[in-house]
Design an enzyme around this catalytic site. Structure first.
Site, PDB file in Angstrom:
ATOM      1  N   ASN A 112      -8.019  -2.966  14.137  1.00  0.00           N
ATOM      2  CA  ASN A 112      -9.247  -3.376  14.056  1.00  0.00           C
ATOM      3  C   ASN A 112      -8.735  -4.253  12.679  1.00  0.00           C
ATOM      4  O   ASN A 112     -10.040  -4.245  12.179  1.00  0.00           O
ATOM      5  CB  ASN A 112      -9.642  -1.834  13.198  1.00  0.00           C
ATOM      6  N   GLU A 136      -9.963  -1.556   5.314  1.00  0.00           N
ATOM      7  CA  GLU A 136     -10.482  -1.696   6.352  1.00  0.00           C
ATOM      8  C   GLU A 136     -11.751  -2.546   6.585  1.00  0.00           C
ATOM      9  O   GLU A 136     -12.243  -2.807   5.758  1.00  0.00           O
ATOM     10  CB  GLU A 136     -10.814  -0.195   6.428  1.00  0.00           C
ATOM     11  N   HIS A 161      -7.423  -4.439  10.163  1.00  0.00           N
ATOM     12  CA  HIS A 161      -7.353  -4.824   9.019  1.00  0.00           C
ATOM     13  C   HIS A 161      -5.781  -5.104   8.288  1.00  0.00           C
ATOM     14  O   HIS A 161      -5.061  -5.901   9.267  1.00  0.00           O
ATOM     15  CB  HIS A 161      -6.669  -3.649   8.352  1.00  0.00           C
ATOM     16  N   ASP A 206       0.988  -1.350  -0.452  1.00  0.00           N
ATOM     17  CA  ASP A 206      -0.053  -0.141  -0.234  1.00  0.00           C
ATOM     18  C   ASP A 206       1.152   1.217   0.078  1.00  0.00           C
ATOM     19  O   ASP A 206       2.283   1.538  -0.024  1.00  0.00           O
ATOM     20  CB  ASP A 206      -1.095   0.327   1.710  1.00  0.00           C
TER      21      ASP A 206
HETATM   22  C1  F6R Z   1       1.233  -1.371   5.822  1.00  0.00           C
HETATM   23  C2  F6R Z   1       0.316  -2.191   5.894  1.00  0.00           C
HETATM   24  C3  F6R Z   1      -0.417  -2.433   8.007  1.00  0.00           C
HETATM   25  C4  F6R Z   1       0.875  -2.598   8.391  1.00  0.00           C
HETATM   26  C5  F6R Z   1      -0.958  -3.291   9.929  1.00  0.00           C
HETATM   27  C6  F6R Z   1       0.127  -2.908  11.460  1.00  0.00           C
HETATM   28  O1  F6R Z   1       2.155  -1.565   4.712  1.00  0.00           O
HETATM   29  O2  F6R Z   1       0.226  -2.897   5.479  1.00  0.00           O
HETATM   30  O3  F6R Z   1      -1.904  -3.161   7.473  1.00  0.00           O
HETATM   31  O4  F6R Z   1       0.782  -3.924   8.346  1.00  0.00           O
HETATM   32  O5  F6R Z   1      -1.354  -1.144  10.294  1.00  0.00           O
HETATM   33  O6  F6R Z   1       1.028  -1.684  11.341  1.00  0.00           O
HETATM   34  P1  F6R Z   1       2.262  -2.084  12.293  1.00  0.00           P
HETATM   35  O7  F6R Z   1       2.733  -2.579  12.181  1.00  0.00           O
HETATM   36  O8  F6R Z   1       2.898  -0.114  12.890  1.00  0.00           O
HETATM   37  O9  F6R Z   1       1.734  -1.881  13.552  1.00  0.00           O
END
Ligand code: F6R
Length: 241
Positions: free
Chosen positions: A136, A143, A138, A67
């Site tokens: 959450n 989301e 995701h 992303d």
């Molecule tokens: C990042 C991504 C997100 C993160 C998720 C957890 O490329 O796709 O889904 O993996 O938000 O983020 P952290 O590792 O910062 O807790």
């Protein structure tokens, strides 16, 4: 799902890096799906160490990131492009033309998403995808919602995600409100998936993913339908299992 629980982040990183190492040793031109955020940083450090030790060679590897924020130029210090170069690509022998990261400032964002899907397909699909998970539930920036998005698309970030990610910015207002993300379908087409989660803040999402129903309200729950998923957790993230 194969669930592994380790004591600390370093052990998790070693376990995840071992899976990546095996993949690239077995298939030097592997297509790797990569994530940003705090979770994979230690795994990337392990991969850098393995490269420096002469164990791994990334010269033929292709990468596709999950992303990118909409509206951030790649030179912005919080773009996922900057993140990947800082935390991995600047330290290994990957060729720039083999790196793929969505362009969050493309003139036509829909076309950017369609092209990205095509590029993944042209590369033969993703061999191994690394994922973190949001508090959450995701995965990538898919989301919680009423349906699973199939392909790469534009999303509006949930407030919980903006709150979780504001730590990287001066304040919540600076966090972009939209992102481009691989879809659930894109991720599910990967041959192998490694999901890493650390800390108590992920415990509920992990418990819901493993023990709850498959629902787009918890996007990670879909991974139960994939035939090759390894979930690597610390004890805090596994505490509600
Ligand atoms: C990042 C991504 C997100 C993160 C998720 C957890 O490329 O796709 O889904 O993996 O938000 O983020 P952290 O590792 O910062 O807790």
């Amino acid at each position: 799902m194969n669930i592994l629980v380790y004591k600390n982040s370093e052990q998790i990183a070693k376990a995840a890096a071992a899976i990546f190492a095996a993949q690239t040793l077995e298939k030097p031109d592997s297509v790797l799906g990569l994530a940003t955020g705090s979770t994979p940083i230690n795994t990337y450090l392990q991969l850098i160490d393995l490269y420096k030790a002469g164990v791994l060679d990334f010269s033929k590897v292709k990468t596709f990131n999950l992303d990118e924020y909409v509206g951030l130029d790649k030179s912005h210090n919080q773009s996922y492009y900057s993140f990947m170069y800082e935390n991995l690509f600047n330290h290994i022998n990957i060729s720039e033309e083999n790196v793929h990261i969505l362009n969050g400032i493309a003139d036509d964002l829909d076309e950017e998403c369609e092209n990205y899907e095509q590029l993944i397909e042209n590369a033969g699909g993703i061999d191994l995808q690394i994922l973190g998970v949001g508090n959450n539930g995701h995965i990538a920036f898919n989301e919680p919602s009423d349906s699973f998005a199939q392909s790469t698309h534009i999303v509006t970030l949930k407030d919980s995600t903006i709150q979780a990610n504001k730590r990287f910015f001066n304040n919540a207002d600076e966090v972009p409100k939209q992102a481009l993300t691989m879809g659930i379908g894109t991720i599910m087409k990967s041959s192998k998936i490694v999901l890493i989660a650390e800390s108590q803040s992920k415990a509920q999402a992990i418990s819901d993913m493993v023990n709850g129903n498959i629902t787009p309200q918890l996007p990670a729950s879909i991974l139960k339908l994939h035939s090759n998923v390894t979930v690597i957790l610390d004890e805090a993230a596994a505490s509600l299992l």
